[in-house]
Structure formats: structure tokens, C-alpha cells
Design a protein around this motif. Structure first.
Motif, PDB file in Angstrom:
ATOM      1  N   THR A 774      28.488  37.383  36.249  1.00  0.00           N
ATOM      2  CA  THR A 774      28.351  36.109  35.559  1.00  0.00           C
ATOM      3  C   THR A 774      26.913  35.612  35.669  1.00  0.00           C
ATOM      4  N   ASP A 775      26.497  34.771  34.713  1.00  0.00           N
ATOM      5  CA  ASP A 775      25.126  34.268  34.731  1.00  0.00           C
ATOM      6  C   ASP A 775      24.974  33.043  35.627  1.00  0.00           C
ATOM      7  N   ILE A 776      26.035  32.223  35.743  1.00  0.00           N
ATOM      8  CA  ILE A 776      26.058  31.080  36.663  1.00  0.00           C
ATOM      9  C   ILE A 776      27.433  31.061  37.331  1.00  0.00           C
ATOM     10  N   LEU A 777      27.638  30.128  38.242  1.00  0.00           N
ATOM     11  CA  LEU A 777      28.922  30.066  38.932  1.00  0.00           C
ATOM     12  C   LEU A 777      30.076  30.059  37.931  1.00  0.00           C
ATOM     13  N   ALA A 778      31.004  30.986  38.125  1.00  0.00           N
ATOM     14  CA  ALA A 778      32.244  31.003  37.341  1.00  0.00           C
ATOM     15  C   ALA A 778      33.369  30.635  38.296  1.00  0.00           C
ATOM     16  N   LYS A 779      33.957  29.472  38.071  1.00  0.00           N
ATOM     17  CA  LYS A 779      34.980  28.946  38.990  1.00  0.00           C
ATOM     18  C   LYS A 779      36.364  29.383  38.533  1.00  0.00           C
ATOM     19  N   ASN A 780      37.092  30.029  39.451  1.00  0.00           N
ATOM     20  CA  ASN A 780      38.499  30.407  39.230  1.00  0.00           C
ATOM     21  C   ASN A 780      38.678  31.298  38.007  1.00  0.00           C
ATOM     22  N   ILE A 781      37.997  32.441  38.036  1.00  0.00           N
ATOM     23  CA  ILE A 781      38.137  33.419  36.948  1.00  0.00           C
ATOM     24  C   ILE A 781      39.574  33.930  36.910  1.00  0.00           C
ATOM     25  N   PHE A 782      40.207  33.780  35.751  1.00  0.00           N
ATOM     26  CA  PHE A 782      41.595  34.207  35.541  1.00  0.00           C
ATOM     27  C   PHE A 782      41.598  35.276  34.455  1.00  0.00           C
ATOM     28  N   ILE A 783      42.017  36.478  34.831  1.00  0.00           N
ATOM     29  CA  ILE A 783      42.030  37.613  33.910  1.00  0.00           C
ATOM     30  C   ILE A 783      43.468  37.887  33.486  1.00  0.00           C
ATOM     31  N   THR A 784      43.695  38.089  32.211  1.00  0.00           N
ATOM     32  CA  THR A 784      45.022  38.471  31.727  1.00  0.00           C
ATOM     33  C   THR A 784      44.884  39.612  30.722  1.00  0.00           C
ATOM     34  N   ALA A 785      45.940  40.410  30.644  1.00  0.00           N
ATOM     35  CA  ALA A 785      46.065  41.460  29.621  1.00  0.00           C
ATOM     36  C   ALA A 785      47.536  41.847  29.573  1.00  0.00           C
ATOM     37  N   GLY A 786      48.358  40.974  28.935  1.00  0.00           N
ATOM     38  CA  GLY A 786      49.795  41.215  28.951  1.00  0.00           C
ATOM     39  C   GLY A 786      50.316  41.120  30.363  1.00  0.00           C
ATOM     40  N   ASP A 787      51.081  42.128  30.784  1.00  0.00           N
ATOM     41  CA  ASP A 787      51.619  42.142  32.139  1.00  0.00           C
ATOM     42  C   ASP A 787      50.843  43.079  33.065  1.00  0.00           C
ATOM     43  N   ALA A 788      49.600  43.358  32.725  1.00  0.00           N
ATOM     44  CA  ALA A 788      48.758  44.151  33.629  1.00  0.00           C
ATOM     45  C   ALA A 788      48.592  43.404  34.946  1.00  0.00           C
ATOM     46  N   PHE A 789      48.495  44.172  36.027  1.00  0.00           N
ATOM     47  CA  PHE A 789      48.310  43.573  37.355  1.00  0.00           C
ATOM     48  C   PHE A 789      46.882  43.839  37.818  1.00  0.00           C
ATOM     49  N   PHE A 790      46.260  42.814  38.383  1.00  0.00           N
ATOM     50  CA  PHE A 790      44.875  42.899  38.825  1.00  0.00           C
ATOM     51  C   PHE A 790      44.812  42.766  40.347  1.00  0.00           C
ATOM     52  N   SER A 791      43.960  43.583  40.962  1.00  0.00           N
ATOM     53  CA  SER A 791      43.886  43.608  42.427  1.00  0.00           C
ATOM     54  C   SER A 791      43.415  42.276  42.998  1.00  0.00           C
ATOM     55  N   ASP A 792      42.692  41.486  42.206  1.00  0.00           N
ATOM     56  CA  ASP A 792      42.332  40.124  42.589  1.00  0.00           C
ATOM     57  C   ASP A 792      42.268  39.293  41.321  1.00  0.00           C
ATOM     58  N   ASN A 793      42.471  37.996  41.469  1.00  0.00           N
ATOM     59  CA  ASN A 793      42.484  37.119  40.302  1.00  0.00           C
ATOM     60  C   ASN A 793      42.286  35.680  40.767  1.00  0.00           C
ATOM     61  N   PHE A 795      39.582  34.029  41.126  1.00  0.00           N
ATOM     62  CA  PHE A 795      38.525  34.009  42.138  1.00  0.00           C
ATOM     63  C   PHE A 795      37.257  33.369  41.573  1.00  0.00           C
ATOM     64  N   ASP A 796      36.371  32.950  42.486  1.00  0.00           N
ATOM     65  CA  ASP A 796      35.070  32.395  42.113  1.00  0.00           C
ATOM     66  C   ASP A 796      34.027  33.503  42.180  1.00  0.00           C
ATOM     67  N   LEU A 797      33.003  33.391  41.325  1.00  0.00           N
ATOM     68  CA  LEU A 797      31.942  34.403  41.324  1.00  0.00           C
ATOM     69  C   LEU A 797      30.599  33.728  41.092  1.00  0.00           C
ATOM     70  N   LEU A 798      29.623  34.089  41.947  1.00  0.00           N
ATOM     71  CA  LEU A 798      28.262  33.573  41.837  1.00  0.00           C
ATOM     72  C   LEU A 798      27.395  34.566  41.063  1.00  0.00           C
ATOM     73  N   PRO A 799      26.330  34.072  40.432  1.00  0.00           N
ATOM     74  CA  PRO A 799      25.404  35.005  39.775  1.00  0.00           C
ATOM     75  C   PRO A 799      24.761  35.927  40.800  1.00  0.00           C
TER      76      PRO A 799
END
Length: 826
Positions: A774-793, A795-799
Motif C-alpha cells: 500500500t502507498d499509505i496506511l491501509a486500515k483493516n484490509i478486507f479481502i473477498t473472492a466468493g468463499d475463498a479462505f485467506f490465511s489472514d484478513n 489486517f492493517d498495513l503500513l507503506p
């Protein structure tokens, strides 16, 4: 030729099993059912329930859809009949003993075999066995079962008392209490053959139960004693064999309890999740004579010691479990039945629920007392995954009758289930009930029901008879006095009393029920937190399972019906207003409600862990759901993880970095649940949301084993002059041979943060792995793709940082979608 071969195999099967124990399931026989006054029989499924059979035959709509639940309440008041005709061969009838066995009848059932009444059942939790050798006949046999409504039976029993017991008619029925409706579940009072039905045939003798006692356990050897319960048709001599060791035994006619010693050299211990391998020893126990095996049992044993330590100290009294001599902080959750209609739950569902717990670093699950004793698959998976089980008996939030028949029925229920579960190394503690003691002492029942002193004395004496006498005495008779851990009621003291935080286990509901802020968890930490929680809505996909798109809003009756707490949505709204800006779109509101739940529960979980060893357990309410609903669950009915489950995985890590605000400072704790000390580098950075470092500090530290300790402190004076609405404290722990741990601590509530729209980039490093930046702080990134399961979700991410995510259960054609908290701002 193929059909002839099948025919021969079918009729030779009983011959090959003669002189041995044979089980023949009757589940797949041609079952039919109907309401008593109806003429037409409809196909039925066994195991099953009336509701699912009606649904399968398209007589009723999907019980979970919309508000259909309200239309189906009449089902509970009807008599229902089930019948099947099955064929018995002459060879089968040659067995000396033939028993008809029901592993579960729900609940009031009269069973007729060839028009003869052979059984009257009145307990959903018991196993029912009837000798039908002389009732069966060669050829066709008719099995007919009349189920009478538990609701009516309960009300009839209630009329016999001069006062009303808290809990209404359900307390008189030995049946799953949640089926009468709960503040997270619908009212579906079921009936039916809810577990297997079978014919069990045997000759001469049969092993009916095996239990073992661990007499001694050291690094050099384990000394075990097995006790086999054997039914024999006559006085005779047999060989009892355990793995490769055998013993000649003389049996009398009737019940025999035969003890046999067994020694394991250099034994491996069974450890809970996170501390070592949950090692299991396989055992085969057989009964034979002249090389003919008459009966056989298989089991897996885990060798471990477990103690509940309650010792007086300067604060009150400790409450913790010591596994293999080591004090262990219990991390986990409360488990409820995974469906309103239990027969349709496959073993894979139980296995998935336990695996979810293990993957989130949990080491204990509490089987809550308002449901059912879980299926074997649940406990077997707990054994394999190192998940200890706090096992309630099936009583919850009520007072119960104490007449002779009821108490005798409970004793048999306890015996059946303890015999089934006693050998599981996962079973840690037996608990009499959920919140009945607290309810009697703190919920105002005496005033609500206008009890006289005589009434109150009678009800409380009945309570003591059941939970302080009948149940623990039955346990002792089965397992031996002092060989089991029994706790009469959870919690031991109600959350409104200060003593509840000084000893015993605690259910803290000042947050949610008391509308107290999440921050109060840092003050209200007891010795063992066995319940606490907050609601979060399930994912949008789950709402779509029970409501059409046009009804996905808070005015929808379907959405209202799938929230069973009377003020649930308003409570979520009140807490959300405290911490977040309220989104305007329904799907955004769902997302923020999950963030709210996760953040509140993070406050609790980490406060409990920081308080180690004063506090030695944190079991949140609740792990799972019984239908699609807005509730306290961390994963919903379909197994979809909410933000809460991902947060639990982070907050329950074996080595946790956690920040606590004090009056003049911020304390950085490291909690180490592992049994080895560690060296590491602790780095602190005050950063703005663009990734610029404003302040920096680092230190080399030595982390003590099995401990919680403050390793650094940041004073509020050090932060003076910085705009805390646009800064974050980044804490990084680096240890040799381990992944670095990063924690971001915000000084302001989310609604006050000066967030800007981030540009989040996703790169596939392989077919199932993505890398996010991410280019700046991304607060509470939520990833979806149907019923795919993600190892983490979530979450916050800093540049300047990269986040690797592994994807599983992917669906073709489902593109990745990303949402952040900024995207929901009104």
C-alpha cells in the motif's frame, strides 16, 4: 453373475459373523413418517428430525429462510409416527443375543417391534438398548415409533409443582435446551431418530465398555489398568487381549468387570496445542476363545496428568490447569451445537470446527450446557489437535426438578455419556451446569416468580441434590473418587459481585449486557474467564443465504428474525457510535460491525493474557453458530470466519506482543506461553500514516518462558507534540528462527483517525499466494473472492511493508475484492 454374487455375499454375511459381535444399522431401511392424524406416509431419513423430513418432502419451506421459523412452531405440538419394515434372516436369528439399540431418540418415544411395546424413552441424551431376540421373527419385521411432543410433556410436568421453575417447560425435558430458542438461536423443538438405530447381535460374551486408569506416569514408564465390562451369557473361560498382551479370564453369567494391567516403556506424553505433540497410543481390546474373536473394541489413549489448582493467595484463590506438571494458560472459546437439526451435521463439520480452533492457537473449548454432548468426531478431533475440553452437563440458565424419576434419568444420562467420553485425553473438566447457580443468586428469580421461603428452600435443595450430589456421585462411581475434576456450576460467582474476579471461573457480561465500554475488560479480569463476548454480523454472503437482495436492510423482517437478542442491533449501534463512524451502506455496516466485535474482543483476550498468572484462562463466547444469524460467534454457521476469528488467531499466538495504556504511559507486554525462554530484539517506532518514522527506540531482550512481562514503556511525555490522530506506534519483535511480529497501536479510536484513501496493490507470487502492498496506511484490509479462505484478513498495513497471504478454497471466476475502513466512511 454380478447380481448373483451380491445375493450370495448378503446371505453369507451373518454366517461369517456368528460367534462374533455383529452390528447391523437400520438407518437405510425403508423409513416413513407422518403426523398421527394424517393418512399418507412420507419417506423419512434416519438419522433425522421431523422438521428436516418435512422439508425434504416439500411439506414445509426452508426453516432457515426469512421468517419461516415463525410459521413452523406448530410442528412441536404434534404427535409424529415413524415406521420401517426390515428383513431378518434365519442365520441372524441364531445369535444368542440380539439387541435393538438407539443411540439417540428425540425425546418422548414409544417403540413397538412387531406390534409389541418394547421401549418407552424420555431422554434425548441416553443410549437405549432392548433385548429383542424373542420379539424378532424370520422374514419381515415392523418397527414403529410414536414421538409425543416434548413441549406438552414438559408443560404437564410443570403443572405438578406448586410453583413455576425458571426456564419454563424445557427444564422438565431431558432434551437440548437451545431448541426451545436462545438469544442466538431459533425455536425448533425437534423430534425423531436423531442418531443411529441398529441391531447388535452377539454370542457367548461381549465387551460392552472399556475404561482405563493411569496408575503411574514417569519418563521411564506408564502403568495403566484397563477395566473391561463384559456381559456373558454363561459361566465360561475366555482370553482378554490388549494389543499383544493377553490374559485368561473366567466369566460368570451376567456383568463382569475385568481388570488388566499394561505397561508402556519410555512413554510419550499428550500435550495441548502449542506445547508439544498430542501423542495418541492405539489400543485394540478383544475377547476370544479358541482363536475365535467374540468381541472387539478400538481406542486411542493420550498419556498426561491434569490438575485443577485452587490455592489461596494474597488476592483470593487461584484457578488454573496444570498439564504434565506445567501451569497452562487456557485460550479458547465456547462451543455450541453446529446446527438446529443435528443429524445433518457431518463428521467433517466437527473436524473443521476443531481445526479452526487449533489454527487460531486455541487449546481449550467449552462444550456449553444448553446444547448436546458433542458427537464422537468432535472429541476425536480434539484428541488429535491437542484441544482440552471443558465439558458441561446439559443444563443451562434454569432451575430443574428433583423428583425421583428425573434424578434417576439424569444419573443414567451421566453414566451413558461419561462412559462414552471418559477415555478421551481431551476431557479436562466436568461441569454441572451453565449459569444456574448465578441465576438463582443474582437474576432475581425469587422476586420474579413470587417464591415463598418454603418454595425457595425446596428449589435450592433440589438444585443441591442434582448438582452437588447426584451428578458428582455418579461421576465418582464411574471414574473413582478423586480421579475426575468436577465443577458444580459455571461461573462459580456472578459477574456483578467483586468476588467473581478473585476466585473460581468468571462470566463477565458488564460489556454487552451492562453496556460498559470495552476498556472495562482491563479492570474486570478474573482468575479464569470462561465467558465474555460481543456480537458481530456475519458476512454478506451469509445474509444472502436467508434473505433476498431487496430485503438486505435493517427494516427487513428476515434480517430482524435472524437476530435473536431483543436489543441486539441497537446494542451494536450504540457501541459502534462510540468507536466508529457509522456507515450508510448495509454491506459496509456488516464489515464495521465485525471490526467492532474483533477490536472489543481483542481488548478482552489480551487483557486476560497480560494478567497471567493471576488470570489463567480466556474462553470467549462463542466459537460457532447453529444457523445463519447475527450473534457472538467468531465463525458463522457456514464456517465463514469473521474479523473476530482472525483477531483471535493473532491475540492467541504463543508469543504475543500487546500494548496497554496506563495513566501516564503505554506499556509493551510480551506474553510467552511456550516452555522455552527466547532472545529477541524489540523495536518501537512512532510513525505517521505515510510511513515516516517520527521517533525510534530498540533494545535486545530476554523473554522468560511461560510468562507475561512488561519489556518497554513509552511515556505520554515522549509523545507530546505529535498529532496522535495521524500517528501509530509500530512495535516489532524479532527472534532468531521465527517470523517477526508486528503490532500497530493507535492512540485514538478509529472514528477519530485522520485516514486517507490508500492505493492497495495485489501481486500473485503463485496460483495460491498473493503479496499486498500500500502507498499509505491501509486500515483493516478486507479481502473477498466468493468463499475463498485467506490465511489472514482484516489486517492493517503500513507503506513499505509487504503482506503475504495464502489463499485456499478458491472459486473459479471469483475476482479478488478489497475494502478498507476508509472506503466505508460516510
Amino acid at each position: 453373475m454380478g447380481n448373483i454374487l451380491k445375493y450370495i455375499v448378503f446371505f453369507l454375511w451373518p454366517v461369517t459373523l456368528l460367534a462374533q459381535t455383529a452390528e447391523r444399522k437400520l438407518n437405510a431401511e425403508n423409513w416413513h413418517f407422518k403426523k398421527t392424524e394424517d393418512k399418507n406416509w412420507l419417506p423419512a431419513t434416519v438419522p433425522g428430525t421431523v422438521h428436516t423430513d418435512l422439508w425434504n418432502n416439500k411439506v414445509i419451506p426452508d426453516p432457515f429462510w426469512g421468517t419461516n421459523e415463525k410459521q413452523l412452531l406448530g410442528i412441536e405440538n404434534e404427535n409424529w409416527e415413524y415406521e420401517s419394515v426390515f428383513t431378518v434372516t434365519g442365520q441372524e436369528l441364531k445369535h444368542e443375543t440380539i439387541e435393538l439399540q438407539f443411540d439417540g431418540l428425540d425425546t418422548y418415544a414409544k417403540v413397538y417391534l412387531n406390534n409389541e411395546l418394547v421401549l418407552e424413552a424420555d431422554n434425548m441424551f441416553r443410549t437405549w438398548k432392548i433385548d429383542v431376540k424373542n420379539t424378532l421373527k424370520k422374514g419381515k419385521n415392523k418397527l414403529y415409533i410414536l414421538f409425543e411432543p416434548a413441549v406438552k410433556k414438559g408443560k404437564e410436568e410443570a403443572q405438578k409443582l406448586p410453583y413455576v421453575l425458571p426456564g419454563d417447560e424445557k427444564v422438565f425435558t431431558r432434551k437440548a435446551q437451545y431448541q426451545y430458542g436462545w438469544d442466538w438461536g431459533p425455536r425448533f423443538v425437534t423430534a425423531g431418530i436423531w442418531k443411529d438405530v441398529k441391531l447388535v447381535s452377539w454370542d457367548a460374551a461381549v465387551i460392552t465398555n472399556v475404561k482405563y486408569f493411569q496408575k503411574k506416569l514417569s519418563d521411564e514408564k506408564a502403568e495403566l489398568e484397563f477395566v473391561a465390562e463384559i456381559q456373558s451369557n454363561k459361566k465360561d473361560v475366555f482370553q482378554l487381549k490388549i494389543n499383544n498382551e493377553s490374559k485368561t479370564i473366567a466369566l460368570k453369567k451376567g456383568t463382569n468387570n475385568i481388570a488388566m494391567s499394561y505397561v508402556i516403556a519410555n512413554p510419550k506424553r499428550w500435550w495441548s496445542n502449542g506445547l508439544g505433540e498430542a501423542y495418541l497410543y492405539p489400543f485394540s481390546i478383544s475377547l476370544s476363545r479358541n482363536a475365535t474373536v467374540f468381541s472387539k473394541k478400538q481406542m486411542h489413549i493420550g498419556l498426561r496428568t491434569l490438575e485443577l489448582i485452587q490455592e489461596k493467595d494474597k488476592s483470593g484463590k487461584s484457578f488454573y490447569f496444570k498439564l504434565n506438571g506445567i501451569p497452562v494458560f487456557m485460550k479458547g472459546a465456547n462451543y455450541i451445537p453446529p446446527d438446529s437439526f443435528l443429524p445433518r451435521v457431518k463428521d467433517s463439520v466437527y473436524q473443521s470446527i476443531v481445526s479452526n480452533a487449533a489454527n487460531a492457537h486455541m487449546n481449550m473449548l467449552r462444550v456449553w450446557g444448553g446444547g448436546v454432548y458433542a458427537d464422537d468426531a468432535f472429541y476425536e478431533e480434539c484428541d488429535k489437535k491437542g484441544i482440552l475440553v471443558w465439558q458441561d452437563f446439559m443444563f443451562a440458565c434454569a432451575m430443574y426438578p428433583d423428583d425421583a424419576h428425573f434424578v434417576a434419568n439424569v444419573k443414567k444420562e451421566v453414566a451413558d455419556n461419561v462412559k462414552r467420553l471418559q477415555n478421551h485425553p481431551s476431557i479436562a473438566i466436568w461441569c454441572g451446569n451453565n449459569e444456574s447457580d448465578e441465576g438463582w443468586k443474582n437474576w432475581g428469580w425469587q422476586k420474579q416468580y413470587h417464591y415463598s421461603q418454603t418454595d425457595s428452600a425446596s428449589i435450592w435443595n433440589g438444585y443441591k441434590k442434582l448438582f452437588h450430589e447426584a451428578i458428582p456421585q455418579t461421576l465418582d462411581s464411574l471414574l473413582g473418587a478423586g480421579k475426575n475434576i468436577y465443577w458444580p456450576s459455571s461461573p462459580s460467582i456472578g459477574w456483578g459481585r467483586k468476588e467473581s474476579l478473585l476466585e473460581g471461573d468468571s462470566h463477565y457480561w458488564g460489556v454487552w449486557w451492562g453496556m460498559q465500554p470495552f476498556e472495562v475488560y482491563m479492570e474486570k479480569t478474573g482468575r479464569f474467564m470462561s465467558e465474555y463476548g460481543f456480537q458481530g454480523m456475519p458476512n454478506l454472503e451469509t445474509f444472502q443465504e436467508f434473505a433476498p437482495e431487496e430485503e438486505l436492510n435493517f427494516a427487513s423482517e428476515a434480517v430482524k428474525n435472524h437476530q435473536k437478542h431483543p436489543t441486539g442491533y441497537q446494542t451494536i449501534q450504540t457501541y459502534m457510535e462510540r468507536d466508529y463512524k457509522i456507515p450508510t451502506k448495509f454491506d459496509d455496516y456488516i464489515y464495521v460491525s465485525q471490526l467492532l466485535q474483533a477490536e472489543g474482543m481483542k481488548t478482552a483476550m489480551e487483557a486476560h493474557r497480560r494478567a497471567k498468572p493471576y488470570c489463567m484462562g480466556s474462553l470467549f463466547w462463542q466459537l460457532n453458530d447453529c444457523w445463519p444469524v447475527t450473534s457472538w460467534s467468531a465463525a458463522d454457521y457456514y464456517g465463514r470466519w469473521k474479523a473476530f476469528q482472525y483477531q483471535a488467531k493473532r491475540s492467541f499466538e504463543p508469543v504475543l506482543v500487546s500494548v496497554q495504556e496506563e495513566k501516564d504511559s503505554y506499556e509493551i507486554f510480551i506474553v510467552n506461553d511456550e516452555l522455552t525462554s527466547k532472545k529477541g530484539t524489540l523495536e518501537l517506532q512512532l510513525m505517521d500514516f505515510e510511513g515516516k518514522t517520527l521517533w525510534h527506540k530498540s533494545a535486545t531482550i530476554h523473554i522468560e518462558e511461560n510468562s507475561s512481562k512488561i519489556y518497554e514503556t513509552v511515556t505520554k511525555t515522549q509523545l507530546a507534540g505529535f498529532n496522535l490522530k495521524e500517528t501509530v506506534l509500530r512495535v516489532q519483535l524479532t527472534m532468531p528462527g521465527a517470523e517477526e511480529k508486528e503490532v500497530l497501536y493507535y492512540f485514538e479510536k478509529p472514528k477519530n483517525l485522520a485516514l486517507k484513501k490508500p492505493v492497495v496493490s495485489v501481486t500473485y507470487t503463485d496460483a495460491n499466494t498473493i503479496e499486498i502492498t500500500t502507498d499509505i496506511l491501509a486500515k483493516n484490509i478486507f479481502i473477498t473472492a466468493g468463499d475463498a479462505f485467506f490465511s489472514d484478513n482484516y489486517f492493517d498495513l503500513l507503506p513499505g511493508r509487504k503482506k503475504k497471504i495464502v489463499i485456499s478454497n478458491t472459486e473459479k471466476g471469483k475476482a479478488l475484492s478489497i475494502k478498507t475502513l476508509f472506503d466505508t466512511l460516510p
